[in-house]
Design a protein around this motif. Sequence first.
Motif, PDB file in Angstrom:
ATOM      1  N   LYS A 228       0.847  -1.178   0.000  1.00  9.14           N
ATOM      2  CA  LYS A 228       0.000   0.000   0.000  1.00  9.14           C
ATOM      3  C   LYS A 228       0.887   1.232   0.000  1.00  9.14           C
ATOM      4  CE  LYS A 228      -3.865   2.167   2.312  1.00  9.14           C
ATOM      5  NZ  LYS A 228      -4.302   2.608   0.975  1.00  9.14           N
TER       6      LYS A 228
ATOM      7  N   ILE B 170       3.359   7.310  11.034  1.00  6.30           N
ATOM      8  CA  ILE B 170       3.383   8.275  12.147  1.00  6.30           C
ATOM      9  C   ILE B 170       4.593   8.060  13.046  1.00  6.30           C
ATOM     10  CG2 ILE B 170       0.897   8.670  12.284  1.00  6.30           C
ATOM     11  CD1 ILE B 170       0.911   6.704  14.703  1.00  6.30           C
TER      12      ILE B 170
ATOM     13  N   SER C  56       1.888   8.063   3.102  1.00  6.79           N
ATOM     14  CA  SER C  56       2.589   9.338   3.117  1.00  6.79           C
ATOM     15  C   SER C  56       3.709   9.299   4.158  1.00  6.79           C
ATOM     16  CB  SER C  56       1.609  10.459   3.474  1.00  6.79           C
ATOM     17  OG  SER C  56       2.330  11.637   3.798  1.00  6.79           O
ATOM     18  N   LEU C  57       4.831   9.891   3.813  1.00 11.47           N
ATOM     19  CA  LEU C  57       5.942  10.004   4.767  1.00 11.47           C
ATOM     20  C   LEU C  57       6.028  11.415   5.333  1.00 11.47           C
ATOM     21  CD1 LEU C  57       8.756   7.959   2.934  1.00 11.47           C
ATOM     22  CD2 LEU C  57       7.147   7.181   4.689  1.00 11.47           C
TER      23      LEU C  57
ATOM     24  N   VAL D 131       1.947   2.694  10.627  1.00 13.56           N
ATOM     25  CA  VAL D 131       1.039   3.286   9.655  1.00 13.56           C
ATOM     26  C   VAL D 131      -0.337   3.510  10.279  1.00 13.56           C
ATOM     27  CG1 VAL D 131      -0.168   2.870   7.476  1.00 13.56           C
ATOM     28  CG2 VAL D 131       2.236   2.234   7.721  1.00 13.56           C
ATOM     29  N   HIS D 132      -0.824   4.708  10.105  1.00  9.41           N
ATOM     30  CA  HIS D 132      -2.145   5.074  10.628  1.00  9.41           C
ATOM     31  C   HIS D 132      -2.857   5.915   9.573  1.00  9.41           C
ATOM     32  CE1 HIS D 132      -5.266   6.297  13.415  1.00  9.41           C
ATOM     33  NE2 HIS D 132      -4.908   7.566  13.370  1.00  9.41           N
ATOM     34  N   VAL D 133      -4.054   5.520   9.191  1.00  5.47           N
ATOM     35  CA  VAL D 133      -4.865   6.182   8.156  1.00  5.47           C
ATOM     36  C   VAL D 133      -4.035   6.731   6.997  1.00  5.47           C
ATOM     37  CG1 VAL D 133      -6.808   6.697   9.694  1.00  5.47           C
ATOM     38  CG2 VAL D 133      -5.024   8.414   9.410  1.00  5.47           C
ATOM     39  N   GLY D 134      -3.166   5.882   6.456  1.00  3.45           N
ATOM     40  CA  GLY D 134      -2.452   6.262   5.251  1.00  3.45           C
ATOM     41  C   GLY D 134      -1.194   7.086   5.467  1.00  3.45           C
ATOM     42  N   PHE D 135      -0.810   7.306   6.717  1.00  3.70           N
ATOM     43  CA  PHE D 135       0.411   8.050   7.028  1.00  3.70           C
ATOM     44  C   PHE D 135       1.311   7.200   7.920  1.00  3.70           C
ATOM     45  CE2 PHE D 135      -0.378  12.534   5.767  1.00  3.70           C
ATOM     46  CZ  PHE D 135      -1.699  12.427   5.386  1.00  3.70           C
TER      47      PHE D 135
END
Lengths: 84, 84, 346, 346, 380, 380
Positions: free
Chosen positions: B27, B51, B30-31, B45-49
């Motif tokens: 998947k 963290i 975002s970084l 990874v949390h909701v596409g980021f």
Amino acid sequence: MCLAIPARVVELLADDRARIELSGVQKEVSLALVEDVAVGDYVIVHVGFAIGRLDPEEAALTLATFAELDAAMAGERLLTPPLA
Amino acid sequence: MCLAIPARVVELLADDRARIELSGVQKEVSLALVEDVAVGDYVIVHVGFAIGRLDPEEAALTLATFAELDAAMAGERLLTPPLA
Amino acid sequence: MSYTRPLDLKHGRVDLSHGSGGRAMAQLIHDLFVRHFDNDYLRAQNDGACFPLPAGTGRMVMATDSHVVSPLFFPGGDIGCLSVHGTINDVAMAGGKPLYLAAGFILEEGFPLADLQRIVVSMAEAAREADVPIVTGDTKVVEQGKGDGVFITTTGIGVVPDGILLDPRRIQPGDRILVSGYLGDHGVAIMSLRENLSFDTAIKSDTAAIHGLAADMLAAVPGLRALRDPTRGGLAAVLNEFASAAGCGIVIREKAVPVRDEVAAACELLGLDPLYVANEGKLVAVCPAEDAEHLLDVMRSHPQGRDAAIIGEAIVDPNGFVQMETTFGGRRMVDWLTGEQLPRIC
Amino acid sequence: MSYTRPLDLKHGRVDLSHGSGGRAMAQLIHDLFVRHFDNDYLRAQNDGACFPLPAGTGRMVMATDSHVVSPLFFPGGDIGCLSVHGTINDVAMAGGKPLYLAAGFILEEGFPLADLQRIVVSMAEAAREADVPIVTGDTKVVEQGKGDGVFITTTGIGVVPDGILLDPRRIQPGDRILVSGYLGDHGVAIMSLRENLSFDTAIKSDTAAIHGLAADMLAAVPGLRALRDPTRGGLAAVLNEFASAAGCGIVIREKAVPVRDEVAAACELLGLDPLYVANEGKLVAVCPAEDAEHLLDVMRSHPQGRDAAIIGEAIVDPNGFVQMETTFGGRRMVDWLTGEQLPRIC
Amino acid sequence: MKYIDEFRDGDIARKLAATLATEVQPGRSYRLMEFCGGHTHAISRYGLLDLLPPGVQMIHGPGCPVCVLPIGRIDSAIELARDKGVILCTYADTLRVPASGGLSLMRAKAQGADVRMVYSCDDALRIAREHPDREVVFFGIGFETTTPMTAVVIQQAAALGLTNFSVFCNHVLTPAAMVHIMESEGDPSRVALDGFVGPAHVSTVIGYGPYEGFAQHYRKPVVIAGFEPLDVLQSILMLVRQINEGRAIVENEFTRAVTREGNRKAQARVAEVFELRECFDWRGLGEVPDSALRIRAEYATYDAERRYGMAYRQVPDPKACECAAILRGHKHPRDCKVFGTVCTPDHPIGACMVSSEGACAAHYTYGRFKEIPLRAEVSA
Amino acid sequence: MKYIDEFRDGDIARKLAATLATEVQPGRSYRLMEFCGGHTHAISRYGLLDLLPPGVQMIHGPGCPVCVLPIGRIDSAIELARDKGVILCTYADTLRVPASGGLSLMRAKAQGADVRMVYSCDDALRIAREHPDREVVFFGIGFETTTPMTAVVIQQAAALGLTNFSVFCNHVLTPAAMVHIMESEGDPSRVALDGFVGPAHVSTVIGYGPYEGFAQHYRKPVVIAGFEPLDVLQSILMLVRQINEGRAIVENEFTRAVTREGNRKAQARVAEVFELRECFDWRGLGEVPDSALRIRAEYATYDAERRYGMAYRQVPDPKACECAAILRGHKHPRDCKVFGTVCTPDHPIGACMVSSEGACAAHYTYGRFKEIPLRAEVSA
Ligand code: SF4
Ligand code: SF4
Ligand SMILES: [Mg+2]
Ligand SMILES: [Mg+2]
Ligand SMILES: [Mg+2]
Ligand SMILES: [Mg+2]
Ligand SMILES: [Mg+2]
Ligand SMILES: [Mg+2]
Ligand SMILES: [Mg+2]
Ligand SMILES: [Mg+2]
Ligand SMILES: [Mg+2]
Ligand SMILES: [Mg+2]
């Protein structure tokens, strides 16, 4: 595309409109293209507009010429097509 | 809602993004919220980021304390919870 | 005067004339549906199919499913084969040998005929493979924005051999619960394509007709209590249906439930539970305890049951709760799915 | 713990949870469909219905129709009873005694539950009146904008008495064509509500199950060649289907075709031909010439055939053309409907 | 799944449980609050309570961001979607939260409101770019874990010069809520808490430093714990030890992800975009000072509250609902009269019945069978 | 249906036919063109040809407004709906007219263009009022019968100050087309016409006066006839008599609806809104001078051609299509090589195959069985 049918005005409505009837089917049409239409008049309806009036007397005359046919068939020609 | 999972970075992408992998599922994430991430790192990874980063050494240490349990079970208490 | 312009299956689209009862509709049906489904019943061009029944048929089963899956094409299948498999499976789950299918199509104006053909071909293949012909059908066209490409409702009928009585109300405490293989593949394959979720995985939908497997199982263990395919709502829904129909509880062991690593990982990423994820080629069976091992052997010797497992048993519990011993060592309930998991998976 | 909050059938709406395989869906099915359709098959809550067949059943018929009519409620009926009648009629037109129905619902998110209930109640009444229970079903929910309120696909099965062989390919020159009553009522009732066409008329849809009439006819004239209900495409479509299946021509007499004045007038206003307008409670029958008068008597003695008429006969014509002697004294073809007449009438 | 499966190992769990059982002092009670919904979820999903010795009692805290959203805030979100015609993008968790008048975002959607479920706030931004003709609002909820990405998209929207995107900010702060819980200790109806299982990913972002004052001031041990079940079990063991030894410090069980400082970059993003709200109404807790964030004036155009002139209206919770007491740890879901009857996950009355992290939903979905003893079990 | 059914009476028809048979002079041929599609339709639908004596031959004229729409005009309409994103409102008849690239409005609609079938141009105006955010274009086609209502809605739009409504005007004129037919008499391939069944409702609007010069100049009898089958039969009888007697005047069979002056009010409306177009391309006839109308400058904002800067591109008709010769009366549909095979009402190649008033469609739908003799008929 140019098909239009005669229908009787049964009610005059606001905004130059009327309700017409044809054998139990009623519909609203615009009277914007005709003048002095009254309830009971037959108008000629095309795409939601009355485009003219049907003249009952003339219709009767035309039908009468058809009725003459029986006589015409008998031999002599009586039928004179009406020139309006 | 705060659930987040560790996953391995398998590819760095343009626009501060990366492709991560978890057991055959890949998947894009975002970084934007983490620094100096490299391929092979584990990120959280949390909701596409991403963290945060997962520290493999600390993970090993925690697992090691679990392994100590056998000894602990035997009687004496060896386990010292790590205070970071 | 015998020439008819062929359907433009490359660039053509469904338009309203294809649903109006005129020649365009007749052509669509003939050139696409009748041609690919290819059987005498359809060729008779009646509004219904008339067929003889095998001699001695005493009981039948009828099942129907509307299919609205989105997207229409997904890894491992498409709405076409899915709609054949889904209904064949429902017939089989009632103990029936599926005989015939009917198919109702609701097409959206503008749908590419090429895609429709792909779907029809896929249905035809699925029907042929399963040896269950599509013998009658119907086609409607709705205006653009009033549908979603294509919806397919299939209905199947089958005959039930004597001596078979599948009814979850017959489940008794002590009965064993079995599943035929890995769970969650279909749901994960669909989710992987959803715009908001998109992820990459090799997981394919498990969509398949499993009447062959069911037949083997019934032949080996005619006393099977219940069969069901865990589609929408997943294993959890089936177990809760069984428990509440039977008026007893069910306990399963998490460790025994077959879930692929990738499916587990996808669920982890999305915060889902594989027990609730849809399958389209799996079954859940309940049998008396003494038949369980034999049934498992029979299942495992069928290609579609290779990964079958005994996952739990029925227990005395008038509340009809479904419980699970977690891998972790605790016990918890496995309740019905609440609210939406993900819509339009089948 | 036994209390369950009832469905809000007054103000509630279909939402996505009603289609997701969880408890909300189970509740919808139970409180609405099972409650109103009310039979043991549904109460068993299986994914398919299992039923015994009348002894000696040798042949069966299966028919399916998806219903997408717009508007959903119309003078004389609604999509609910229409979906029951439409499929029962297809079974009957194949010579079958309808036994069971399956129903697949595709609901649009946001559809008022109160409307859904009206529809379900109407289906239930229609099924009860026809004595054909709805024994299995399926429910799907699509997002708003991906459907149009509700679509219903019904599938029916029935048994065909021995000796009955309805097949338009059996029609021979000389055979008589009969219709069971006034044509065009359904189509005109629907059209009268269309935004762009709206007109006022007392015409009601003729939607009705006519298997009783068909059974009487078959009992009286087992040698009937073909039966069909003139739905989409109207009488013209049925006659063309018959002619092309039989490989012969058909001639009808315009004067003999029963059309109500109001239907004729509505067609006149809209520039349509009643021969192409849909019916949902009429049939077209073909029988050998020698049986025609007897058949007509039988039809006329049934309330649904009171206005039956012999309208024409089959002739030798390898082109399979359908012709009509006009009231005017000429002869013309009655071809298939071309393009759209009006969409979504059934 | 590496770094996941290892922390769900049943064998280790049994050993940890055995250790815990030996360390718990007979007759002593250990009332531990797991602040986070994530822990609540892990405890329920893995049946962790079965492994705890008598005396150790887990109390669900207010750390489910869905549960603490007050009715008035959901009403506002519905108003945006239904009356202002925006596309409202939201995490799925909020869809079924009960609002006024029997509504919820899901029902508003069924009535035609354009509510879209997103997996990430990124998707909301994408939707805004795809629909330049529509106003798009992201319904930002969550604790510190979920705040930084909202900050990122607001900054991205600003960089892109988007004019049709804004955020309805409902981000809340963990330490403030923990303090609030302790400040309500005076309540005579409640039994004192002995320790806290501290937040996992909130701490990944903010670090464990922020809890040190709390532990010291209230003299309560805090153990930061991961969301895997072994993490929770281990943290309980660590709390029991602190309690037994009379210590009250912050310990970190979740060392593989949490440091004292946390994620500086994420903190900086948050600080750039958000500022403290003087006061925020929490469902259950009521007005809690300095417990939430709002969008800074620099980003005012991305602030839906300003953009649409939204005024917050406090709406009292349904009378029967005990969420308030449950969120404070004063009551258990089973103490609510409507639990499991009128209030179920399918028809939630209070917000705790919505998300699987909510105390009531977790108990209903995973745990309620324990209240009803089984009569006779056929052995496997 | 009063004033309708009487004019469809089969008994009278038989008598009229008998009279006609007695009056037709043996060996003489009467080649009569019915100008209007309405007459073509009536002739086909009622099987009227069966009643005509040998020698009387009906030739279809170009009076089907759908049939004479050139490809380029349909292309423009599609462009409006597909590329300019307007709601294109159109009478159903135009939906299947073939355009370039295998398209038609119906197919463009299936590709997503917002094409709406209306029963009346009134409906187009209503749609414009209901969708103030969308541009709505009415595809105005038709002869004088259909033009006045387009004038009315343009004036109504102006009165309402609508800014999102316009008309793509393709209204054409009957007398100009009749003149054009006669001017092509020089064509050696054609047989002369002996008389014209003149327009019904076109004449209701314009009166029969406008044909007088035509009859006089070309010395061809014209009989204005209603669209009912008895009207047509009667007008044929009247034409036969004129021909027999060597007269060439305008006679009016349709006296119940048509006067010499026509409908002055409708004419005035048309004159207010429209003006003569110097030239218009007719399918089949090519460029015909002074044969169509355009919207006057006063109503320029309602003129879709100006509003969207539409430029007419002439597109040649498909090679195989004989529409051009058929519309001029030079050929019969059966003379077209693709009639009934490649070209059918379901897949029309030329426009004459679209509307049931088109010569090819009428022959295909109602009359083609006559070309194929029946072998043996079982008597009724
Ligand atoms: S059970 Fe429902 S009403 Fe009771 S406290 Fe929990 S959420 Fe509130
Ligand atoms: S049959 Fe078709 S191609 Fe031939 S002239 Fe007529 S419209 Fe043109
Ligand atoms: Mg089913
Ligand atoms: Mg199924
Ligand atoms: Mg099933
Ligand atoms: Mg059908
Ligand atoms: Mg769509
Ligand atoms: Mg059918
Ligand atoms: Mg039917
Ligand atoms: Mg039928
Ligand atoms: Mg189903
Ligand atoms: Mg809709």
